[in-house]
Motif scaffolding. Structure first.
Motif, PDB file in Angstrom:
ATOM      1  N   VAL A  43       0.836  -1.197   0.000  1.00 54.19           N
ATOM      2  CA  VAL A  43       0.000   0.000   0.000  1.00 54.19           C
ATOM      3  C   VAL A  43       0.872   1.248   0.000  1.00 54.19           C
ATOM      4  N   VAL A  44       0.508   2.196  -0.863  1.00 53.28           N
ATOM      5  CA  VAL A  44       1.192   3.492  -0.936  1.00 53.28           C
ATOM      6  C   VAL A  44       0.182   4.566  -0.542  1.00 53.28           C
ATOM      7  N   PHE A  45       0.591   5.454   0.363  1.00 53.12           N
ATOM      8  CA  PHE A  45      -0.228   6.607   0.738  1.00 53.12           C
ATOM      9  C   PHE A  45       0.473   7.872   0.276  1.00 53.12           C
ATOM     10  N   GLY A  47       0.020  12.093  -0.182  1.00 54.38           N
ATOM     11  CA  GLY A  47      -0.769  13.261   0.177  1.00 54.38           C
ATOM     12  C   GLY A  47      -1.370  13.238   1.559  1.00 54.38           C
ATOM     13  N   SER A  48      -0.969  12.304   2.388  1.00 49.39           N
ATOM     14  CA  SER A  48      -1.531  12.267   3.734  1.00 49.39           C
ATOM     15  C   SER A  48      -0.702  13.151   4.661  1.00 49.39           C
ATOM     16  N   SER A  49      -1.334  13.634   5.694  1.00 51.81           N
ATOM     17  CA  SER A  49      -0.597  14.392   6.697  1.00 51.81           C
ATOM     18  C   SER A  49       0.330  13.430   7.427  1.00 51.81           C
ATOM     19  N   GLU A  50       1.327  13.951   8.098  1.00 55.50           N
ATOM     20  CA  GLU A  50       2.255  13.086   8.828  1.00 55.50           C
ATOM     21  C   GLU A  50       1.508  12.268   9.883  1.00 55.50           C
ATOM     22  N   GLU A  51       0.569  12.913  10.562  1.00 54.70           N
ATOM     23  CA  GLU A  51      -0.207  12.237  11.608  1.00 54.70           C
ATOM     24  C   GLU A  51      -1.057  11.102  11.032  1.00 54.70           C
ATOM     25  N   ASP A  52      -1.780  11.407   9.938  1.00 58.12           N
ATOM     26  CA  ASP A  52      -2.608  10.373   9.312  1.00 58.12           C
ATOM     27  C   ASP A  52      -1.742   9.247   8.755  1.00 58.12           C
ATOM     28  N   GLY A  53      -0.640   9.625   8.121  1.00 60.23           N
ATOM     29  CA  GLY A  53       0.256   8.622   7.555  1.00 60.23           C
ATOM     30  C   GLY A  53       0.747   7.651   8.606  1.00 60.23           C
ATOM     31  N   LYS A  54       1.179   8.169   9.745  1.00 58.64           N
ATOM     32  CA  LYS A  54       1.653   7.298  10.823  1.00 58.64           C
ATOM     33  C   LYS A  54       0.540   6.371  11.322  1.00 58.64           C
ATOM     34  N   ARG A  55      -0.660   6.916  11.434  1.00 61.96           N
ATOM     35  CA  ARG A  55      -1.794   6.121  11.917  1.00 61.96           C
ATOM     36  C   ARG A  55      -2.102   4.978  10.946  1.00 61.96           C
ATOM     37  N   TRP A  56      -2.156   5.295   9.652  1.00 66.32           N
ATOM     38  CA  TRP A  56      -2.468   4.272   8.655  1.00 66.32           C
ATOM     39  C   TRP A  56      -1.339   3.246   8.553  1.00 66.32           C
ATOM     40  N   PHE A  57      -0.099   3.704   8.564  1.00 66.07           N
ATOM     41  CA  PHE A  57       1.036   2.796   8.479  1.00 66.07           C
ATOM     42  C   PHE A  57       1.002   1.815   9.650  1.00 66.07           C
ATOM     43  N   LYS A  58       0.811   2.335  10.845  1.00 66.54           N
ATOM     44  CA  LYS A  58       0.813   1.502  12.047  1.00 66.54           C
ATOM     45  C   LYS A  58      -0.310   0.465  11.998  1.00 66.54           C
ATOM     46  N   ALA A  59      -1.503   0.891  11.623  1.00 65.30           N
ATOM     47  CA  ALA A  59      -2.650  -0.026  11.574  1.00 65.30           C
ATOM     48  C   ALA A  59      -2.436  -1.141  10.551  1.00 65.30           C
ATOM     49  N   LEU A  60      -1.903  -0.796   9.390  1.00 65.94           N
ATOM     50  CA  LEU A  60      -1.702  -1.816   8.358  1.00 65.94           C
ATOM     51  C   LEU A  60      -0.519  -2.719   8.665  1.00 65.94           C
ATOM     52  N   GLU A  61       0.519  -2.164   9.220  1.00 66.29           N
ATOM     53  CA  GLU A  61       1.678  -2.995   9.536  1.00 66.29           C
ATOM     54  C   GLU A  61       1.348  -4.016  10.626  1.00 66.29           C
ATOM     55  N   LYS A  62       0.393  -3.716  11.497  1.00 70.08           N
ATOM     56  CA  LYS A  62      -0.065  -4.705  12.482  1.00 70.08           C
ATOM     57  C   LYS A  62      -0.683  -5.911  11.777  1.00 70.08           C
ATOM     58  N   GLN A  63      -1.221  -5.678  10.590  1.00 74.27           N
ATOM     59  CA  GLN A  63      -1.841  -6.749   9.809  1.00 74.27           C
ATOM     60  C   GLN A  63      -0.864  -7.346   8.800  1.00 74.27           C
ATOM     61  N   ILE A  65       0.772  -5.802   6.454  1.00 73.84           N
ATOM     62  CA  ILE A  65       0.612  -5.193   5.139  1.00 73.84           C
ATOM     63  C   ILE A  65       1.604  -4.039   5.065  1.00 73.84           C
ATOM     64  N   PRO A  66       2.634  -4.166   4.228  1.00 75.22           N
ATOM     65  CA  PRO A  66       3.635  -3.106   4.154  1.00 75.22           C
ATOM     66  C   PRO A  66       3.095  -1.838   3.507  1.00 75.22           C
ATOM     67  N   CYS A  67       3.530  -0.702   4.046  1.00 72.27           N
ATOM     68  CA  CYS A  67       3.092   0.606   3.566  1.00 72.27           C
ATOM     69  C   CYS A  67       4.298   1.415   3.116  1.00 72.27           C
ATOM     70  N   TYR A  68       4.081   2.257   2.143  1.00 74.89           N
ATOM     71  CA  TYR A  68       5.150   3.079   1.581  1.00 74.89           C
ATOM     72  C   TYR A  68       4.652   4.500   1.382  1.00 74.89           C
ATOM     73  N   ASP A  69       5.610   5.421   1.430  1.00 78.27           N
ATOM     74  CA  ASP A  69       5.250   6.821   1.181  1.00 78.27           C
ATOM     75  C   ASP A  69       5.636   7.261  -0.220  1.00 78.27           C
ATOM     76  N   SER A  70       6.117   6.325  -1.038  1.00 80.07           N
ATOM     77  CA  SER A  70       6.411   6.649  -2.434  1.00 80.07           C
ATOM     78  C   SER A  70       6.148   5.420  -3.305  1.00 80.07           C
ATOM     79  N   VAL A  71       5.737   5.676  -4.515  1.00 78.61           N
ATOM     80  CA  VAL A  71       5.469   4.599  -5.468  1.00 78.61           C
ATOM     81  C   VAL A  71       6.772   3.856  -5.773  1.00 78.61           C
TER      82      VAL A  71
END
Length: 94
Positions: A43-45, A47-63, A65-71
């Motif tokens: 998953v790539v996010f 345009g998210s704010s730093e706060e939202d990005g951290k929240r989404w990254f943390k929630a998905l990584e618990k599952q 699911i790797p997250c990235y801030d760049s394509v």
């Protein structure tokens, strides 16, 4: 629908988000992870704010699911996963 296809090996989901978004990434991608545990989801996010990005990254990584801030980073990871998968398949044949 794409996750059911045999010729699809993994999914890279690119999300462009705005601060006002109430997007529940954890629920959506978590459900896909449960339904198709054999297929990697990256998953790539953007345009998210730093706060939202951290929240989404943390929630998905618990599952797991790797997250990235760049394509670019997601594509490099997908390439590494593909090479590793090919290596495992060759190793099984030996």
């Amino acid at each position: 629908a794409m996750m059911r296809q045999n010729d699809i090996d993994m999914i890279i989901a690119i999300n462009t988000l705005v601060p006002e978004s109430e997007f529940d990434a954890s629920s959506m991608f978590g459900e896909l992870r449960e339904l198709y545990p054999e297929k990697p989801i990256l998953v790539v996010f953007l345009g998210s704010s730093e706060e939202d990005g951290k929240r989404w990254f943390k929630a998905l990584e618990k599952q797991k699911i790797p997250c990235y801030d760049s394509v670019e980073r997601a594509i490099k990871s997908a390439s590494a996963l593909s090479r590793y998968s090919l290596w495992l398949k060759r190793k099984e044949k030996v």
